[in-house]
Design a protein around this motif. Structure first.
Motif, mmCIF file in Angstrom:
data_model
loop_
_atom_site.group_PDB
_atom_site.id
_atom_site.type_symbol
_atom_site.label_atom_id
_atom_site.label_comp_id
_atom_site.label_asym_id
_atom_site.label_seq_id
_atom_site.Cartn_x
_atom_site.Cartn_y
_atom_site.Cartn_z
ATOM 1 N N GLN A 72 0.837 -1.212 0.000
ATOM 2 C CA GLN A 72 0.000 0.000 0.000
ATOM 3 C C GLN A 72 0.858 1.243 0.000
ATOM 4 O O GLN A 72 0.547 2.224 -0.691
ATOM 5 N N GLU A 73 1.954 1.238 0.755
ATOM 6 C CA GLU A 73 2.866 2.384 0.759
ATOM 7 C C GLU A 73 3.466 2.608 -0.620
ATOM 8 O O GLU A 73 3.598 3.746 -1.073
ATOM 9 N N GLN A 74 3.845 1.540 -1.290
ATOM 10 C CA GLN A 74 4.418 1.637 -2.642
ATOM 11 C C GLN A 74 3.395 2.216 -3.615
ATOM 12 O O GLN A 74 3.718 3.054 -4.437
ATOM 13 N N GLU A 75 2.163 1.759 -3.521
ATOM 14 C CA GLU A 75 1.112 2.251 -4.410
ATOM 15 C C GLU A 75 0.780 3.710 -4.117
ATOM 16 O O GLU A 75 0.506 4.484 -5.044
ATOM 17 N N ASP A 76 0.816 4.117 -2.845
ATOM 18 C CA ASP A 76 0.542 5.504 -2.474
ATOM 19 C C ASP A 76 1.602 6.450 -3.041
ATOM 20 O O ASP A 76 1.321 7.620 -3.327
ATOM 21 N N ARG A 77 2.820 5.966 -3.189
ATOM 22 C CA ARG A 77 3.915 6.774 -3.734
ATOM 23 C C ARG A 77 3.816 6.941 -5.249
ATOM 24 O O ARG A 77 4.412 7.843 -5.802
ATOM 25 N N SER A 78 3.077 6.044 -5.878
ATOM 26 C CA SER A 78 2.960 6.103 -7.359
ATOM 27 C C SER A 78 1.978 7.137 -7.818
ATOM 28 O O SER A 78 1.128 7.593 -7.187
#
Length: 78
Positions: A72-78
């Motif tokens: 989720q953190e990775q997706e939020d950064r995208s």
């Protein structure tokens, strides 16, 4: 491929496992899991044939939660 420590089971000792690592693969999201090798004959029979280059490890649900949070953190950064 490089691995980055994400966390470990809070109930494990200082050098214990299970532990979760994220990889830096660009072609797909993947994780490395250090866990307890499954040796229980009944469980292995239920799983079926495992190729010689693979193994089955047991990890607690909390480790899956770590992976979900990381994703989720990775997706939020995208």
């Amino acid at each position: 491929m490089r691995a980055r420590f994400l966390g470990k089971d809070p109930q494990s000792g200082k050098d214990g496992s299970p532990t979760l690592f994220a990889t830096d693969r660009e072609d797909r999201a993947s994780y490395l899991v250090q866990g307890w090798r499954v040796t229980d004959a009944s469980a292995l029979q239920d799983v079926g044939d495992i190729p010689a280059h693979e193994t089955i490890v047991e990890i607690p649900a909390e480790i899956i939660d770590l992976a979900i949070r990381h994703r989720q953190e990775q997706e939020d950064r995208s």
